[in-house]
Motif scaffolding. Sequence first.
Motif, PDB file in Angstrom:
ATOM      1  N   LEU A 161       0.823  -1.211   0.000  1.00 38.51           N
ATOM      2  CA  LEU A 161       0.000   0.000   0.000  1.00 38.51           C
ATOM      3  C   LEU A 161       0.858   1.264   0.000  1.00 38.51           C
ATOM      4  CD1 LEU A 161      -2.865  -0.968   2.500  1.00 38.51           C
ATOM      5  CD2 LEU A 161      -3.010  -0.767   0.001  1.00 38.51           C
ATOM      6  N   MET A 162       1.994   1.202   0.675  1.00 42.93           N
ATOM      7  CA  MET A 162       2.897   2.352   0.688  1.00 42.93           C
ATOM      8  C   MET A 162       3.455   2.618  -0.711  1.00 42.93           C
ATOM      9  SD  MET A 162       2.955   3.609   3.751  1.00 42.93           S
ATOM     10  CE  MET A 162       4.402   4.649   3.677  1.00 42.93           C
ATOM     11  N   VAL A 163       3.774   1.556  -1.442  1.00 41.03           N
ATOM     12  CA  VAL A 163       4.308   1.723  -2.801  1.00 41.03           C
ATOM     13  C   VAL A 163       3.236   2.272  -3.733  1.00 41.03           C
ATOM     14  CG1 VAL A 163       5.270   0.507  -4.798  1.00 41.03           C
ATOM     15  CG2 VAL A 163       6.050  -0.074  -2.504  1.00 41.03           C
ATOM     16  N   LEU A 164       1.977   1.867  -3.529  1.00 43.16           N
ATOM     17  CA  LEU A 164       0.887   2.336  -4.396  1.00 43.16           C
ATOM     18  C   LEU A 164       0.665   3.844  -4.295  1.00 43.16           C
ATOM     19  CD1 LEU A 164      -1.780  -0.491  -3.906  1.00 43.16           C
ATOM     20  CD2 LEU A 164      -0.343  -0.082  -5.903  1.00 43.16           C
ATOM     21  N   GLN A 165       1.164   4.459  -3.228  1.00 44.30           N
ATOM     22  CA  GLN A 165       1.013   5.908  -3.069  1.00 44.30           C
ATOM     23  C   GLN A 165       2.075   6.695  -3.829  1.00 44.30           C
ATOM     24  OE1 GLN A 165      -1.778   6.692  -1.349  1.00 44.30           O
ATOM     25  NE2 GLN A 165      -1.966   4.471  -1.144  1.00 44.30           N
ATOM     26  N   LEU A 166       3.078   6.013  -4.357  1.00 46.67           N
ATOM     27  CA  LEU A 166       4.203   6.698  -5.003  1.00 46.67           C
ATOM     28  C   LEU A 166       3.897   7.057  -6.454  1.00 46.67           C
ATOM     29  CD1 LEU A 166       7.174   4.507  -3.688  1.00 46.67           C
ATOM     30  CD2 LEU A 166       6.440   6.739  -2.828  1.00 46.67           C
ATOM     31  N   SER A 167       4.555   8.102  -6.937  1.00 48.17           N
ATOM     32  CA  SER A 167       4.517   8.471  -8.342  1.00 48.17           C
ATOM     33  C   SER A 167       5.852   8.083  -8.976  1.00 48.17           C
ATOM     34  CB  SER A 167       4.303   9.980  -8.504  1.00 48.17           C
ATOM     35  OG  SER A 167       3.066  10.367  -7.943  1.00 48.17           O
ATOM     36  N   PHE A 168       5.794   7.615 -10.209  1.00 47.15           N
ATOM     37  CA  PHE A 168       7.003   7.156 -10.882  1.00 47.15           C
ATOM     38  C   PHE A 168       7.293   8.012 -12.105  1.00 47.15           C
ATOM     39  CE2 PHE A 168       7.905   3.472  -8.393  1.00 47.15           C
ATOM     40  CZ  PHE A 168       6.676   3.079  -7.885  1.00 47.15           C
ATOM     41  N   CYS A 169       8.564   8.343 -12.271  1.00 48.77           N
ATOM     42  CA  CYS A 169       8.990   9.163 -13.394  1.00 48.77           C
ATOM     43  C   CYS A 169       9.297   8.267 -14.598  1.00 48.77           C
ATOM     44  CB  CYS A 169      10.227   9.968 -13.003  1.00 48.77           C
ATOM     45  SG  CYS A 169       9.959  10.975 -11.523  1.00 48.77           S
ATOM     46  N   THR A 170       9.913   8.855 -15.596  1.00 51.68           N
ATOM     47  CA  THR A 170      10.172   8.099 -16.826  1.00 51.68           C
ATOM     48  C   THR A 170      11.286   7.076 -16.661  1.00 51.68           C
ATOM     49  OG1 THR A 170      11.631   9.891 -17.546  1.00 51.68           O
ATOM     50  CG2 THR A 170       9.342   9.924 -18.332  1.00 51.68           C
ATOM     51  N   GLU A 171      12.134   7.222 -15.643  1.00 50.53           N
ATOM     52  CA  GLU A 171      13.233   6.275 -15.419  1.00 50.53           C
ATOM     53  C   GLU A 171      12.700   5.084 -14.630  1.00 50.53           C
ATOM     54  OE1 GLU A 171      16.755   4.566 -15.830  1.00 50.53           O
ATOM     55  OE2 GLU A 171      16.326   6.550 -16.649  1.00 50.53           O
ATOM     56  N   VAL A 172      12.323   4.035 -15.341  1.00 51.15           N
ATOM     57  CA  VAL A 172      11.685   2.894 -14.683  1.00 51.15           C
ATOM     58  C   VAL A 172      12.421   1.583 -14.974  1.00 51.15           C
ATOM     59  CG1 VAL A 172       9.361   3.849 -14.517  1.00 51.15           C
ATOM     60  CG2 VAL A 172      10.096   2.746 -16.630  1.00 51.15           C
ATOM     61  N   GLU A 173      13.726   1.642 -15.156  1.00 50.19           N
ATOM     62  CA  GLU A 173      14.518   0.442 -15.373  1.00 50.19           C
ATOM     63  C   GLU A 173      14.919  -0.154 -14.030  1.00 50.19           C
ATOM     64  OE1 GLU A 173      17.826   1.418 -17.857  1.00 50.19           O
ATOM     65  OE2 GLU A 173      16.662   1.269 -19.696  1.00 50.19           O
ATOM     66  N   ILE A 174      14.601  -1.425 -13.831  1.00 50.96           N
ATOM     67  CA  ILE A 174      14.927  -2.138 -12.590  1.00 50.96           C
ATOM     68  C   ILE A 174      16.079  -3.088 -12.877  1.00 50.96           C
ATOM     69  CG2 ILE A 174      14.052  -3.663 -10.789  1.00 50.96           C
ATOM     70  CD1 ILE A 174      11.246  -2.686 -11.439  1.00 50.96           C
ATOM     71  N   SER A 175      17.200  -2.885 -12.199  1.00 48.65           N
ATOM     72  CA  SER A 175      18.383  -3.729 -12.412  1.00 48.65           C
ATOM     73  C   SER A 175      18.259  -5.040 -11.645  1.00 48.65           C
ATOM     74  CB  SER A 175      19.645  -2.969 -11.981  1.00 48.65           C
ATOM     75  OG  SER A 175      19.802  -1.790 -12.717  1.00 48.65           O
ATOM     76  N   HIS A 176      17.226  -5.783 -11.982  1.00 48.69           N
ATOM     77  CA  HIS A 176      16.948  -7.041 -11.296  1.00 48.69           C
ATOM     78  C   HIS A 176      16.138  -7.922 -12.233  1.00 48.69           C
ATOM     79  CE1 HIS A 176      16.972  -9.501  -7.743  1.00 48.69           C
ATOM     80  NE2 HIS A 176      17.321  -8.484  -6.963  1.00 48.69           N
ATOM     81  N   PHE A 177      15.924  -9.197 -11.825  1.00 49.50           N
ATOM     82  CA  PHE A 177      15.091 -10.060 -12.657  1.00 49.50           C
ATOM     83  C   PHE A 177      13.666 -10.144 -12.124  1.00 49.50           C
ATOM     84  CE2 PHE A 177      17.039 -12.818  -9.497  1.00 49.50           C
ATOM     85  CZ  PHE A 177      16.033 -13.686  -9.129  1.00 49.50           C
TER      86      PHE A 177
END
Length: 306
Positions: A161-177
């Motif tokens: 729920l805490m993550v759902l409150q966040l806004s995300f910018c154009t940089e959305v690359e996750i260095s993980h699998f």
Amino acid sequence: MEPGNHTHFPEFILLGLSEEAELQPLLFGLFLSMYLVTFTGNLLIILAITTDAHLHTPMYFFLSNLSFADICFTSTTVPKMLMNIQMQTKVITYEDCMTQMYFFMLFAALDNFLLTVMAYDRFVAICHPLHYTVIMNPRFCGLLLLTSWVLSFLDSVLNGLMVLQLSFCTEVEISHFFCELNQVVQLACSDTFLNDLVMYSTTGLLGVVPLTGILFSYMKIVSSILKISSAGGKYKVFSTCGSHLSVVSLFYGTAFGVYLSSAAIQNSRSSAMASVMYTVATPMLNPFIYSLRNKDIKQALRELFS
């Protein structure tokens, strides 16, 4: 809403373990093999315990639930990774990323609590053998399992729920699998102070409290074993918890190793490769540890195949 700043960004990019094209078939074959071994091995443990009446005891009841949690734990990350490699894409939608992150946290926490409950079970069996059947009655075992599920659910829901409150910018690359909580939070362009506070608080509690319970249980177990005069008696008693101790060492050793190394190296790709140990390798090895070191499980597996 400003361009490039979305509360619900449509997709993330999972960079995976390697971007080299020639390594992708090797990674696909390796992770597919590990996943099949994990799924089959843990499923056989569940079937062996379910079908053998001699294994309908608290210890094996919790073991079957641990095997179920390990299947689900691995299934939250590896199938998506395999699908991305096969389809030659790195995209995961916002909804899928949030779902994957929620279930990963849920089953990681459940693994943690089940290992703690199993340590308590061994403590009662060795330190209070005459009262074992009274203390570890079916109702109490069910309550311990329910508590493990509820606490795991609360942890994953709170962080989710805490993550759902966040806004995300154009940089959305996750260095993980997979969508790892910490890396997803770092991608946010809104304030993440509360997220960091909740994330580190819950991680600390889930790491320190269960591990303290496990260490306390084994301190009492070792103390009781040392009071046994014969070497044969000591070995017989210790052998009943040897498999669990091996699994605990593997789970916490790899998990702490990953986070300590990632903090020291500050390299997301190296952290992703190291996390394979506790997200994939540990659930794969658990059935082997329990089946190779436990004559009851080996006997039940022989009867299952026969």
